[in-house]
Structure formats: C-alpha cells, structure tokens
Design a protein around this motif. Structure first.
Motif, mmCIF file in Angstrom:
data_model
loop_
_atom_site.group_PDB
_atom_site.id
_atom_site.type_symbol
_atom_site.label_atom_id
_atom_site.label_comp_id
_atom_site.label_asym_id
_atom_site.label_seq_id
_atom_site.Cartn_x
_atom_site.Cartn_y
_atom_site.Cartn_z
ATOM 1 N N ALA A 73 0.943 -1.164 0.193
ATOM 2 C CA ALA A 73 -0.041 0.109 0.078
ATOM 3 C C ALA A 73 0.722 1.433 -0.046
ATOM 4 O O ALA A 73 0.377 2.168 -0.497
ATOM 5 C CB ALA A 73 -0.908 -0.070 1.236
ATOM 6 N N HIS A 74 2.053 1.157 0.986
ATOM 7 C CA HIS A 74 2.732 2.188 0.711
ATOM 8 C C HIS A 74 3.487 2.720 -0.542
ATOM 9 O O HIS A 74 3.549 3.832 -0.887
ATOM 10 C CB HIS A 74 3.940 2.054 1.717
ATOM 11 C CG HIS A 74 4.822 3.310 1.893
ATOM 12 N ND1 HIS A 74 4.567 4.226 2.677
ATOM 13 C CD2 HIS A 74 6.169 3.457 1.554
ATOM 14 C CE1 HIS A 74 5.550 5.155 2.816
ATOM 15 N NE2 HIS A 74 6.599 4.879 2.095
ATOM 16 N N GLY A 75 3.555 1.633 -1.205
ATOM 17 C CA GLY A 75 4.274 1.853 -2.629
ATOM 18 C C GLY A 75 3.320 2.376 -4.037
ATOM 19 O O GLY A 75 3.567 2.449 -4.934
ATOM 20 N N GLN A 76 2.044 2.533 -3.340
ATOM 21 C CA GLN A 76 0.923 2.963 -4.359
ATOM 22 C C GLN A 76 0.450 4.330 -4.140
ATOM 23 O O GLN A 76 0.325 4.583 -3.008
ATOM 24 C CB GLN A 76 -0.196 2.008 -4.497
ATOM 25 C CG GLN A 76 0.274 0.643 -5.088
ATOM 26 C CD GLN A 76 0.629 0.614 -6.381
ATOM 27 O OE1 GLN A 76 1.847 0.272 -7.098
ATOM 28 N NE2 GLN A 76 -0.366 1.027 -7.463
ATOM 29 N N ARG A 77 -0.186 5.013 -5.065
ATOM 30 C CA ARG A 77 -0.886 6.184 -4.928
ATOM 31 C C ARG A 77 -2.492 5.702 -4.744
ATOM 32 O O ARG A 77 -2.928 4.604 -5.341
ATOM 33 C CB ARG A 77 -0.758 7.170 -6.017
ATOM 34 C CG ARG A 77 0.743 7.904 -6.021
ATOM 35 C CD ARG A 77 0.706 8.844 -7.187
ATOM 36 N NE ARG A 77 1.739 9.660 -7.000
ATOM 37 C CZ ARG A 77 1.989 10.815 -7.977
ATOM 38 N NH1 ARG A 77 1.241 11.077 -8.765
ATOM 39 N NH2 ARG A 77 3.194 11.398 -7.597
ATOM 40 N N GLY A 78 -3.241 6.515 -4.096
ATOM 41 C CA GLY A 78 -4.724 6.329 -3.977
ATOM 42 C C GLY A 78 -5.023 5.465 -2.941
ATOM 43 O O GLY A 78 -4.289 4.904 -2.143
ATOM 44 N N PRO A 79 -6.291 5.670 -2.463
ATOM 45 C CA PRO A 79 -6.988 4.742 -1.586
ATOM 46 C C PRO A 79 -6.788 3.284 -1.679
ATOM 47 O O PRO A 79 -6.312 2.676 -2.701
ATOM 48 C CB PRO A 79 -8.405 5.152 -1.567
ATOM 49 C CG PRO A 79 -8.849 5.662 -2.782
ATOM 50 C CD PRO A 79 -7.538 6.065 -3.305
ATOM 51 N N VAL A 80 -7.004 2.753 -0.568
ATOM 52 C CA VAL A 80 -6.883 1.202 -0.421
ATOM 53 C C VAL A 80 -8.149 0.596 -0.127
ATOM 54 O O VAL A 80 -8.873 0.950 0.620
ATOM 55 C CB VAL A 80 -5.870 0.683 0.768
ATOM 56 C CG1 VAL A 80 -5.712 -0.669 0.860
ATOM 57 C CG2 VAL A 80 -4.539 1.501 0.376
ATOM 58 N N LEU A 81 -8.430 -0.576 -0.701
ATOM 59 C CA LEU A 81 -9.793 -1.417 -0.637
ATOM 60 C C LEU A 81 -9.124 -2.740 -0.155
ATOM 61 O O LEU A 81 -8.542 -3.425 -0.811
ATOM 62 C CB LEU A 81 -10.482 -1.520 -1.883
ATOM 63 C CG LEU A 81 -11.663 -2.245 -1.921
ATOM 64 C CD1 LEU A 81 -12.593 -1.993 -0.869
ATOM 65 C CD2 LEU A 81 -12.267 -2.522 -3.310
ATOM 66 N N GLU A 82 -9.782 -3.136 1.020
ATOM 67 C CA GLU A 82 -9.462 -4.705 1.357
ATOM 68 C C GLU A 82 -10.523 -5.350 1.285
ATOM 69 O O GLU A 82 -11.974 -5.048 1.934
ATOM 70 C CB GLU A 82 -9.059 -4.663 2.856
ATOM 71 C CG GLU A 82 -8.725 -6.129 3.208
ATOM 72 C CD GLU A 82 -8.174 -6.325 4.523
ATOM 73 O OE1 GLU A 82 -7.987 -7.505 4.940
ATOM 74 O OE2 GLU A 82 -8.198 -5.597 5.475
ATOM 75 N N LEU A 83 -10.841 -6.337 0.545
ATOM 76 C CA LEU A 83 -12.035 -7.405 0.325
ATOM 77 C C LEU A 83 -11.979 -8.335 1.229
ATOM 78 O O LEU A 83 -10.724 -8.932 1.617
ATOM 79 C CB LEU A 83 -11.953 -8.008 -1.030
ATOM 80 C CG LEU A 83 -12.014 -6.925 -2.129
ATOM 81 C CD1 LEU A 83 -12.330 -7.657 -3.608
ATOM 82 C CD2 LEU A 83 -13.343 -6.066 -2.057
#
Length: 291
Positions: A73-83
């Motif tokens: 998650a730290h390496g990505q831009r934008g919000p995080v979705l956990e299914l």
C-alpha cells in the motif's frame, strides 16, 4: 493451525472472505441495521467462524502478512480497498499509516467488530457490507487487497472471474491487486477421509484455540471441505459450520488472472518475498490490469 495462512501462523481453514450475500453494498457507518448474522442462522445449525468475532480474532492473529501488505500500500498512490476485511486486522494498520481505506465484507458480525476497533483507535475507515463478487463503490483504488486465502471461498471459476471483474472496475490505471492463497499440500489433501487432525499443533499452532478438523477433498472440483470442532476451555468440542475452500494450483493462477484481464507481475512463496518453491506454504501475488 495451518491452512488459513500457513506462514502467517493461522489455523487450518485458509481464511475468510465472508460471502455469500444477496444484498447491495451497505455502509456500516449508517448504523441502521443489525450487525449480526447469527440471528438469521437456523437455531440448530452450527455457527460459522464469521459469526463469532472473538473466536475469529483468536484464530487469525497478527503475522508477517501485515508488514507485506502495508509495504504494498505504501508503494502505491490512491486509497486502499480490502476485500473480506474481517475484523480489520489489516485494514486498521494500513489506515494508521495514513491511507484512505475501505473495508468490504459480507459478515455484519465481522464488520461490527472492525468498526468498534476503528472507533476506539480513532481511525476514519469506511466499512461496507457487500459481496466481493459483485460490488460498486463509486470510486477507484490504488491498491486492492484480498488477504489470507480469502479468494479460496470462491469455489467456482465464474465466481473468481466475477470478483476479478469487480476489482478491475475499481482499480486506478496503475493500481495493484495484492492477494495470497495457500499452495495446495498434496500430503494434506490425500489424507484419509474422516481422519481427525489437531489444528493447534504442528509448525504453525494457534495458542489461543484448541481445535480439530475432519476434512474431505474433491480432486475434480479442487475443493476441500473441513469440519471444525473448537474447544474454548475444558468443555466439550463444539462443531463449527464447514469451511468449503478451493485449492489454487500454481500453474492455474496466471491463467485465471489472464482470463480476468490481469497479468501476474510478481509471485512469492512467503511474505518475506522469497521465491515460490516446492516447500512454500503460500502463494503471495501481485497483479495489474493487463495492457
């Protein structure tokens, strides 16, 4: 206990997502519905692990997957979705890192526990009731996570494709799908049907719960059905609802992802990012939308 997430010190169930739900996505923060699935269960039916948040938390304890997914998650831009977010075991630490996070699950009980933890920790996580095979959230995410073998609850290929299609609709152009599934253990799958196996002993025991399982495996459907018996103290072992879990063999995973419009960009044998090999317990995967 080990099939849930072997190298993550969890029990032999291969972990949640918690489906099946024939309802639209529902915002748990609205607070206008009961947060329990137990009331809709038949009185004589054994409870599901996902009906009992305290038991779930005792089984699914902190482990190395948390660090791995936080790094993704730290390496990505934008919000995080956990299914299949469960009680927020990953959702909350990722939110503490400063990310905007949404958690989706089909169990009201799990979501109620997650929401309570978020409130106690003053974390602005949005929790939604919904089915990972078909959801519309009205936003896109830089990272979508399906942890702890949750994908294994999708026993039909069309269910997997539906889930991937829903994920694809919600990913940002450079977004990443990160997930882990168990590498099938042929020795375990070939055990005699009806054999009793202790889940809290062995290389990855759970110290909080004493449990046994009786399992069967269908090699054509690639589905394992495990009946658990849990003992909380000195009392009689209590049956739980069977866990019905698909086995994803290493050669089929890239093909399933390709059929769903994804390409596999990395696959590891553990959460330390060591290569997938014959002794690996899990398959930890990163994928992007193809093209």
């Amino acid at each position: 206990m080990n099939e849930l997430c072997f190298s993550d010190n969890r029990m032999g169930m291969q972990t949640p997502p918690h489906l099946v739900l024939s309802e639209p996505v529902f915002d748990m923060d609205a607070g206008s519905r009961s947060a329990t699935t137990a009331s809709s269960r038949k009185h004589d039916a054994p409870p599901s692990l996902y009906d009992e948040a305290a038991l779930y938390d005792a089984v699914v304890q902190p482990g190395p997957c948390e660090v791995f997914y936080r790094e993704v998650a730290h390496g990505q831009r934008g919000p995080v979705l956990e299914l299949a977010c469960g009680t927020g075991r990953l959702t909350l630490p990722i939110a503490r890192d400063g990310h905007e996070v949404v958690g989706l699950d089909t169990s009201r009980t799990m979501l109620a526990a997650a929401k309570r933890k978020a409130r106690e920790q003053v974390l602005p996580v949005r929790f939604l009731l919904g089915d990972m095979r078909d959801f519309e959230l009205g936003q896109r995410f830089g990272t979508v996570i399906i942890s702890c073998n949750s994908l294994a609850h999708l026993t039909q290929t069309e269910e997997v494709r539906a889930c991937l299609a829903a994920v694809r609709r919600h990913l940002m152009p450079a977004g990443v799908l990160a997930f882990d599934v168990v590498r099938p253990d042929l020795g375990l799958l070939s055990r005699p049907e009806g054999e009793v196996r202790r889940l809290d002993l062995g290389p990855n025991p759970s110290s909080a719960v004493e449990a046994e399982e009786v399992a069967s495996y269908d090699p054509i459907a690639q589905v394992r059905v495990a009946q658990w018996y849990v003992r909380h103290s000195e009392g009689e072992a209590r049956p739980m609802a069977p866990l019905v879990l698909r086995q994803f063999f290493p050669q089929e995973l890239p093909l399933l992802l390709e059929a769903g419009g994804f390409e596999l960009t990395a696959r590891y044998g553990d959460f330390a990012r060591n290569p997938l090999g014959p002794e690996s317990l899990n398959q930890i995967c990163l994928a992007r939308v193809a093209g």
